[in-house]
Design a protein around this motif. Structure first.
Motif, PDB file in Angstrom:
ATOM      1  N   LEU A 111      -7.415  20.474 -32.837  1.00  0.00           N
ATOM      2  CA  LEU A 111      -8.491  20.947 -34.247  1.00  0.00           C
ATOM      3  C   LEU A 111     -10.203  20.131 -33.865  1.00  0.00           C
ATOM      4  N   GLN A 112      -9.029  18.834 -33.867  1.00  0.00           N
ATOM      5  CA  GLN A 112     -10.139  17.894 -33.714  1.00  0.00           C
ATOM      6  C   GLN A 112     -11.321  17.951 -32.599  1.00  0.00           C
ATOM      7  N   GLN A 113     -10.913  18.290 -31.316  1.00  0.00           N
ATOM      8  CA  GLN A 113     -11.889  18.733 -30.386  1.00  0.00           C
ATOM      9  C   GLN A 113     -12.647  19.540 -30.409  1.00  0.00           C
ATOM     10  N   ILE A 147      -1.446  25.535 -36.022  1.00  0.00           N
ATOM     11  CA  ILE A 147      -2.706  24.790 -35.016  1.00  0.00           C
ATOM     12  C   ILE A 147      -2.286  23.240 -34.924  1.00  0.00           C
ATOM     13  N   ASP A 148      -2.679  22.623 -33.260  1.00  0.00           N
ATOM     14  CA  ASP A 148      -2.189  21.286 -33.144  1.00  0.00           C
ATOM     15  C   ASP A 148      -3.382  20.310 -33.652  1.00  0.00           C
ATOM     16  N   LEU A 149      -2.930  19.184 -33.795  1.00  0.00           N
ATOM     17  CA  LEU A 149      -4.088  18.487 -34.655  1.00  0.00           C
ATOM     18  C   LEU A 149      -5.213  17.813 -33.585  1.00  0.00           C
ATOM     19  N   PHE A 155     -23.960  30.099 -38.884  1.00  0.00           N
ATOM     20  CA  PHE A 155     -23.452  28.629 -39.257  1.00  0.00           C
ATOM     21  C   PHE A 155     -22.037  29.351 -37.431  1.00  0.00           C
ATOM     22  N   GLU A 156     -21.611  27.498 -37.286  1.00  0.00           N
ATOM     23  CA  GLU A 156     -19.972  27.622 -36.514  1.00  0.00           C
ATOM     24  C   GLU A 156     -19.196  28.354 -36.974  1.00  0.00           C
ATOM     25  N   ILE A 157     -18.817  28.977 -35.757  1.00  0.00           N
ATOM     26  CA  ILE A 157     -17.172  29.623 -36.135  1.00  0.00           C
ATOM     27  C   ILE A 157     -16.207  29.411 -34.888  1.00  0.00           C
ATOM     28  N   ILE A 158     -15.067  28.984 -35.607  1.00  0.00           N
ATOM     29  CA  ILE A 158     -13.485  28.632 -35.084  1.00  0.00           C
ATOM     30  C   ILE A 158     -12.473  29.923 -35.505  1.00  0.00           C
ATOM     31  N   PHE A 159     -12.340  30.581 -34.086  1.00  0.00           N
ATOM     32  CA  PHE A 159     -11.362  31.299 -34.483  1.00  0.00           C
ATOM     33  C   PHE A 159     -10.109  30.769 -34.647  1.00  0.00           C
ATOM     34  N   THR A 160      -8.855  31.562 -35.657  1.00  0.00           N
ATOM     35  CA  THR A 160      -7.961  31.334 -35.938  1.00  0.00           C
ATOM     36  C   THR A 160      -6.960  32.285 -35.435  1.00  0.00           C
ATOM     37  N   THR A 161      -5.685  32.141 -34.476  1.00  0.00           N
ATOM     38  CA  THR A 161      -5.250  33.734 -34.988  1.00  0.00           C
ATOM     39  C   THR A 161      -3.282  32.974 -34.001  1.00  0.00           C
TER      40      THR A 161
END
Length: 250
Positions: free
Chosen positions: A109-111, A104-106, A76-82
């Motif tokens: 996030l969409q990008q 998180i900036d909307l 699966f693809e991963i998008i890290f958040t911190t």
């Protein structure tokens, strides 16, 4: 195509906020599960088959990388958040993976979601994750390789083998020891910041050089460098003093 998403985040409010943002503003994304600890995340990922995972780097029960170490061959693809732009972000950037800073900036996030949707090449992505985990596992946290998203695919190169980086409009060309010149659709300034601590220096608007690959400094004709591959690089007048000092420190 509907993207099935899992959110791994230890703060309930942050989980719910991200879930709402995804469902309301990211068309074609369905949140199928959420987890708040490393153990919960491993259990959830063993039951569900997500397309994309939002993984918080710092969990109260450990770190997000602990989850990856316990998952065999993640597909699966991963998008890290911190919430913190700390050392881990450097390793993520060097592997050409995505991360989001909290709050998180909307639009970001969409990008990130759109990029994940267009990637979906599990073999290349697994190489990126392997590169990330190798970088993370090193005690000194200094990535040795950098992942370049070139016009033909992903390339993983040794930083020490880069002679210079040259600006070509909005692209950057990497000049390598072996004569190869991969081209990346990113501005030179981005790599100037990433490679600063590896003894790379911007000596001209068009050139970022590896100081360890300098063969000769010529004072005449306004001053220029000859690199190990015989590339001649002009030096900006305002950079001369800094360059000489940097060379002395090597």
């Amino acid at each position: 195509m509907v993207l099935k998403a899992i959110i791994i985040e230890d703060e309930k409010h942050s989980r719910e906020t991200l879930k709402s943002m995804l469902e309301e503003f990211c068309k074609g994304v369905e949140v199928i599960a959420m987890a708040g600890t490393v153990d919960e995340a491993v259990r959830v990922l063993s039951v569900y088959s997500p397309d994309i995972v939002f993984l918080d780097i710092e969990l109260q029960s450990g770190v997000g990388f602990d989850v990856l170490e316990r998952i065999k061959e993640p597909n699966f693809e991963i998008i890290f958040t911190t919430a913190f732009e700390k050392y881990a972000i450097k390793a993520i950037k060097f592997s050409s993976l995505d991360y989001l800073l909290k709050p998180i900036d909307l639009s970001e996030l969409q990008q990130a979601v759109n990029k994940a949707r267009s990637n979906m090449d599990t073999n290349i992505y697994r190489e990126q994750l392997d590169n990330l985990m190798q970088n993370i596992s090193r005690g000194n946290m200094r990535p040795e390789k950098i992942c370049l998203a070139t016009t033909t695919g992903m390339e993983f190169i040794e930083i020490k083998d880069v002679i210079a980086c040259k600006a070509d409009g909005s692209y950057t060309c990497f000049m390598m020891d072996n004569g190869e010149v991969p081209m990346v659709s990113k501005h030179l300034k981005e790599y100037e910041q990433m490679l600063a601590e590896y003894n790379f220096m911007r000596v001209h608007n068009s050139y970022l050089i590896n100081l360890r690959k300098v063969k000769k400094y010529v004072k005449s004709d306004g001053g220029y460098l000859i690199m190990e591959n015989d590339l001649q690089v002009n030096i900006s007048p305002r950079k001369k003093e800094d360059l000489i000092e940097a060379m002395k420190r090597l």
